[in-house]
Each structure stands twice: as structure tokens, then as C-alpha cells.
Enzyme design. Sequence first.
Site, PDB file in Angstrom:
ATOM      1  N   LYS A  11     -17.589  -1.248   5.644  1.00 51.44           N
ATOM      2  CA  LYS A  11     -17.991  -2.234   4.644  1.00 51.44           C
ATOM      3  C   LYS A  11     -19.499  -2.234   4.387  1.00 51.44           C
ATOM      4  O   LYS A  11     -19.940  -2.352   3.243  1.00 51.44           O
ATOM      5  CB  LYS A  11     -17.543  -3.631   5.088  1.00 51.44           C
ATOM      6  CG  LYS A  11     -17.744  -4.673   4.003  1.00 51.44           C
ATOM      7  CD  LYS A  11     -17.081  -5.991   4.327  1.00 51.44           C
ATOM      8  CE  LYS A  11     -17.228  -6.947   3.137  1.00 51.44           C
ATOM      9  NZ  LYS A  11     -16.591  -8.244   3.411  1.00 51.44           N
ATOM     10  N   GLU A  19       0.810  -1.220   0.000  1.00 49.73           N
ATOM     11  CA  GLU A  19       0.000   0.000   0.000  1.00 49.73           C
ATOM     12  C   GLU A  19       0.838   1.263   0.000  1.00 49.73           C
ATOM     13  O   GLU A  19       0.406   2.310  -0.480  1.00 49.73           O
ATOM     14  CB  GLU A  19      -0.965   0.004   1.188  1.00 49.73           C
ATOM     15  CG  GLU A  19      -2.099  -1.021   1.064  1.00 49.73           C
ATOM     16  CD  GLU A  19      -1.734  -2.400   1.603  1.00 49.73           C
ATOM     17  OE1 GLU A  19      -0.538  -2.641   1.889  1.00 49.73           O
ATOM     18  OE2 GLU A  19      -2.633  -3.238   1.733  1.00 49.73           O
ATOM     19  N   PHE A  45     -11.576  -7.766  13.434  1.00 52.32           N
ATOM     20  CA  PHE A  45     -10.460  -8.179  12.583  1.00 52.32           C
ATOM     21  C   PHE A  45     -10.129  -7.069  11.586  1.00 52.32           C
ATOM     22  O   PHE A  45     -11.017  -6.532  10.929  1.00 52.32           O
ATOM     23  CB  PHE A  45     -10.826  -9.469  11.836  1.00 52.32           C
ATOM     24  CG  PHE A  45      -9.751  -9.898  10.867  1.00 52.32           C
ATOM     25  CD1 PHE A  45      -8.496 -10.281  11.329  1.00 52.32           C
ATOM     26  CD2 PHE A  45      -9.988  -9.903   9.501  1.00 52.32           C
ATOM     27  CE1 PHE A  45      -7.507 -10.658  10.447  1.00 52.32           C
ATOM     28  CE2 PHE A  45      -8.995 -10.283   8.612  1.00 52.32           C
ATOM     29  CZ  PHE A  45      -7.745 -10.658   9.083  1.00 52.32           C
ATOM     30  N   GLN A  46      -8.876  -6.747  11.467  1.00 56.80           N
ATOM     31  CA  GLN A  46      -8.371  -5.689  10.597  1.00 56.80           C
ATOM     32  C   GLN A  46      -9.036  -4.341  10.848  1.00 56.80           C
ATOM     33  O   GLN A  46      -9.220  -3.547   9.942  1.00 56.80           O
ATOM     34  CB  GLN A  46      -8.482  -6.084   9.114  1.00 56.80           C
ATOM     35  CG  GLN A  46      -7.540  -7.242   8.765  1.00 56.80           C
ATOM     36  CD  GLN A  46      -7.318  -7.426   7.277  1.00 56.80           C
ATOM     37  OE1 GLN A  46      -8.206  -7.195   6.480  1.00 56.80           O
ATOM     38  NE2 GLN A  46      -6.107  -7.861   6.904  1.00 56.80           N
ATOM     39  N   MET A  79      23.929   9.647   2.654  1.00 54.67           N
ATOM     40  CA  MET A  79      23.791  10.883   3.417  1.00 54.67           C
ATOM     41  C   MET A  79      24.041  10.625   4.897  1.00 54.67           C
ATOM     42  O   MET A  79      24.607  11.466   5.597  1.00 54.67           O
ATOM     43  CB  MET A  79      22.399  11.487   3.191  1.00 54.67           C
ATOM     44  CG  MET A  79      22.248  12.915   3.674  1.00 54.67           C
ATOM     45  SD  MET A  79      23.462  14.026   2.919  1.00 54.67           S
ATOM     46  CE  MET A  79      22.539  14.652   1.512  1.00 54.67           C
TER      47      MET A  79
END
Lengths: 163, 577
Positions: free
Chosen positions: B167, B55, B117-118, B482
Site C-alpha cells: 500500500k 475475485e 490485517f489482510q 461427470m
Amino acid sequence: MRHILSLLLENEAGALSRVSGLFSARAYNIESLTVAPTEDPTISRMTVVTSGSDQIVEQIGKQLNKLVDVIKVVDLNEYRHIERELMLIKLTAQKEDRDEAKRMVEIFRGRIIDVTENTYTIEMTGTGEKLDAFIEALDDSMILEVVRSGVSGISRGDKAIQS
Amino acid sequence: MAKKKEILRGAEIFCRALEDEGIKHLFGYPGGAVLHIYDALYKQDAIEHILVRHEQGATHAADGYARATGKPGVVLVTSGPGATNAVTGIATAFMDSIPLVVFTGQVATHMIGNDAFQEVDSIGITRPCVKHNFLVKDVKDLAATIKKAFYVATSGRPGPVVVDIPKDITADSCEYEYPQEVEMRSYRPVVKGHPGQIKKAAKLLLSAKKPMIYSGGGVLLSEASTELTEFSRLLGYPITNTLMGLGAFPATDKQFVGMLGMHGTYEANMGMHHCDVLIAIGARFDDRVTGDLEKFCPYAKIIQIDVDPSSIAKNVPVDVPIVGDVKHVLTDLISTLKNEKDKPDANALKEWWNQINEWKALDCLKFDRTTDVIKPQYVVEKLWELTKGDAFVTSDVGQHQMWAAQFYPFDKPRRWINSGGLGTMGFGLPAAMGVKLAYPDETVACISGEASLVMCIQELSTCLQYNTPIKILSLNNRYMGMVRQWQEFFYSSRYSHSYMEALPDFVKMAESYGHVGMRIEKSSDVEGAIKEALALKDRTVLMDFVTDQTENVYPMIAAGKGHHEMHLSSDVDRELA
């Protein structure tokens, strides 16, 4: 310097956390914060007491204005204004102390709003300083509980903060 | 007769709203909470969905797309880890004011708060790094919320907006209507600048003996490169760009004095230090630009143009603030200047340019061209030559980013795409992919380093799947360059954990992803390799340049120093000392 900021914001879930999150994320001081819906239930009025240099307070105002939920920000310090805070305080007040407690409440123009055999519960409004003075005037051992609302502020005169 | 409105499910409303918004590409990754949406996506063909491999890649790709096109980048991820993985990309876009609309799936409304969940509080997690976010609680609000999200993301000072969709909302149905207009009483960005302030600015500009124009990313966001160029040419004043503002003014123009700031040119930084009037245009006085604020532009009166009032006088006090969209303000400022009787002081300006050219003659960007070992600057310079300065160039973060900014002069806006504010390693590859999707016929190069590149290397799969042939130039010095540079300067060369041990074989890695890999070890092979890679028009090529391990980025202003206290290079520093 201490500043009182008045905000109008959308009465939406999460609007409060946007404001409080801004203060913590940018390390601004926050002395008190009160919020409740106005006569228009879609708008909340918030009073934030903060402190900082002029430059910082100006930034706070700008950052608050930038929040998408915020409709208006006014620094009440720029106006003649009134500030008030509500305090509810519960004291032990037994036999010999009861008269003294009652007198104190009268001197400070508070009201006793609940009474038991052992306690008085008092309602008092005023500036923060006045409420501090009342607490100081009491014997520490009498104080059972203190609830303060934080400051609400409004400008004097004809001027009104509207959306 | 009024047209009967269609009844659609939330998932279908999502697709239709994007279509009505004119969105062509959606970067995303499916998961439980967004399966209804993915099913609706399957049944339509107006929007192309780009399946990323992480993602973070989705947000960076959408971000690159947005930076290159000026249109909002759009992302769809699932709840929980989908949303948290997207956060780095959202914060990257936030710091650089890039318009993104990120849709995160959420558990069903009745499950919110149950540690489902999630489930994660996406609104809470993203709040500090978005311009605004919305939780949709009723399918009837979905279309209007999407409209608002695009409006907020793209107007005023742009930025990412998150829309969290539970959802059940995507399963519910209602009449679909996409609003034409948005009206938000709490959000009304200023566009026009105050005429009085513009007049003041014009007068101050014309009174200058040693003027500087300092412009930033805001010019690009406002599509005001033409106006900036006209404004600068009208006055004939020296102009410097921030890292984010490169390309807003043609870098090969003789009025351009290079980038300013920590790794800016000597002439740009000295010009800043000695100027008497500074106009900041769409630039936010970032600490990497200003160095020590106490020593910043000590002789200058400052004019600042910004669409975001909170950017004005945030770090540096300003004499003439102008709130407004850069394009509009510059247009008004140009016409005000043209109507003024006074003209710039030609004699003073001539003297000022003489001084600047003297600084310029120091040639602060020179590097050793005699070595057989590959100098990273040389690679960037060759890329510039071979692409005729006209490629889209993305970068990751570190030394290679600075060399790209220094050695690839951009003459056009929106060609230079990098994570300036947040400094996100892993940005370059997915961003290049996003740019290539927007401009399939243009050359898109990603200048990276071996440390940054592997942070989002999985997107090489996406490049293959969607045929986005980009050219990756990895300046591989086997160090986090760097970090190594700072450790050399400020930690007595104790290279704590900055060495990249156990690096993969990048050639085989590219090949295993279905692309072309090249390893280039000698300076004399650089040109040939880049030519060969550019000629492979339909292939993604990963060029692994084995570069000088000890090369440092110069000039450099160390922390706590002023613009006049630059380190030029170890050699020049010795000479001047």
C-alpha cells in the site's frame, strides 16, 4: 543417476524459493543445494545435486531454464568437472583421544580451526565421499556436530559458465 | 529540450502504466490495500473498471477476455482474501497458458511479515501457479515492473503474472516514465525453429503412409490458425484437435476428424493409434489426450513443435523436436515442404483416408433423437444451428463441456473458451462476461450445468451492471454429471454426493438478478426457447434445460486404456462385443 546442475540466476529475493519450489512441486529429487552471489552481485551461482533417469534430469534442466529468474543451467555431468564440499565438524577430544583425532585430521587433510580443553573443531573440504569416509572413520561417540555445505561444482579446463 | 517528466504517486503510475500498455478493461474488487489505486481509478477515464462480485469471477472474466481477444486480461484485487480468492482463476489461466496480469494489493512494506490485517504471502501462494511474479518494493520500480509483467505474460508461452504492490508504494511518488522496451537477460523466448529440424520434419512428413496432425491450444495462442490450415491442406492429412485447440482448424472441414482423447471421436483416436507419423503442434500430450502412455501411438514417429522446450518430450519421447513459436515454425515448414521434390504418397494416403472414413462411418457421436426428454447433445446441436456455428461459446467443466466440444463444431479460432487444464467449475459464466465485454456485438453463449453454474452465479449481478447480455444454457440433469458418470462406470452406481438436492428455482434466480429466466422441459421446446433467447439481444438469458439424467458422454477411454480401447456407447459396445 546422480547429476550436478550448475545454475546462474538473478540474485533476487525469492529466486531460491522458485528453484526449491520447482523441485518439490514436480517431485524431483534434491540431494543438496548451495547458493551464493558471484563476483557480479546481481547474479547468484547455485549448485544442485539431483538424481533421476536421463529423461527426468533433462526435464529438470528444462524446467529450471523456464524459471524467469534463471539465466543459465548447465549439467556438469556433461563436462569434466570438480566437485567440493566443505564440512565443519566438532569432536570431543579429551586427553587420550586428542592425538588420535589429530592424526585422523592430518590423514584426511583437514584443519583444526578451534580448540577447547574437550573439543576440536575441524574444517575439511573434498568430495562428499571423502567427507563420508572421514565421518565413518571416527568413533560415533566422538561426534558432537556436523555441518556440511552441500556440493559446489565447477568445470575443468578453460571452459567457464558465464551469463 | 527534453520533456520534463511528471511526478506521480504510485496509484497514478498504476493507472497511467495500464493506459500506456493499451489496457481498456480492468476486472477487480476493492479493499483496504488498494484504496489509493481505486481513488486514482476514480479520477481517470481511460480504463473501464469492471466491478465483479467475487475475485474468482474477476480472474475468470479477464481470462475469458484474454482467450477471446489474444490480449492480456488484467485484474486488480486487494491483499489477503482478495488475493487468495483470485488464486483459482490464476491457476486456471496458468494451466491453459493464458496471458493475465493480476495486481494484488499488499499491506504496507513495513508491515510485511507481521501478520497484519489482510496480510497473506501472495507471492508465495501464487508462485507455483504463475509464469512469474513480482513484489514491488520501491515506487521507482513500479512502472518498469508493470512493463515486465505484461511482457512476460504475453511472450513465449504465455501465462499469468502476479504483481504484488504494498500500500505504501501506491502512496509514494516518483517521476513517471513507461519503458518502451524490456530486456531481461534471464528471459529470452525462442521464436524461430531450427532450420535443420524443420527440414527433418518435412522429410519425415512426406515419408508417411498413415500420417496424423494433432494440434492444440498453442496454435491459438500463437495466432497460427491460418498457417495450420494451409499446412494441413497442403499435405491433405487428417487433423485432430485437442480440447484446447478446437477452432484452430475449421471443424466442418472434411479433413477434420474431430477432437481426440478421453472423449474424442472414434476416428481421431483410432487414427492416433494406427498412424505412422504424428506431428504435434502446440499440444502438450496431456493425460486426457494420451490415455495410457504405454499404449500411446505405438507405430508412430513423432514430430513436436512447441515454444516451451519443457513441453517437448515431457510425457512422450519425440523423434523430431522443434522449439519455436508455432506460427513461425509452420510458416518455415510450409515453405520447406513446398521446396521438397517429394510429395505425399497419394496411394498410401488414399488407403489411409479409406480406413479413417470407415471408422467415421461408425458415427460415434450418435444419440437418441426420438425421446421427448431433452438430450443434452441436442441442445448444443440446436445452439450451433441457430447461431450458425459462429457464436463465442464458454463452458464450465463436466459432461456439458464435453458435449459442447463434441456438438458445436468451431470453424474459427478463439470462439471456444473453456478451462481445459485445471478443469475449473465456475469458469463459464464470468468468462462469457469477459468475452462479451470484448465483443459487445457478438453472440456469447455459456454452456453450463446446474452444478458448475452456481459456483460463480454471483456474477449475474456484474452482467447486469455492465450490460453484458450473454445466453446461458444450463444442461440441468440434477447431477454433477461427470462425477455421476464415473460413479456409474467405476463405483457400481453408488452415487456418492453427486446428486444436486435442493436446487434453486433458476428462472426466479435469473429474474431476481434482473435477467430473463426460462425453464425448458421438452425436446420439442428446445429450438423455440433458444430462438427466443437469441432474439432478446440486450438481455442476459438463463435457459434451464431439464435434461436426461442418465445420459453419458461417449466415446470414452477409461483410465489406463489406450486410444484403441474406447467405449463407444452402451449400445454400440454391446453390438461389438
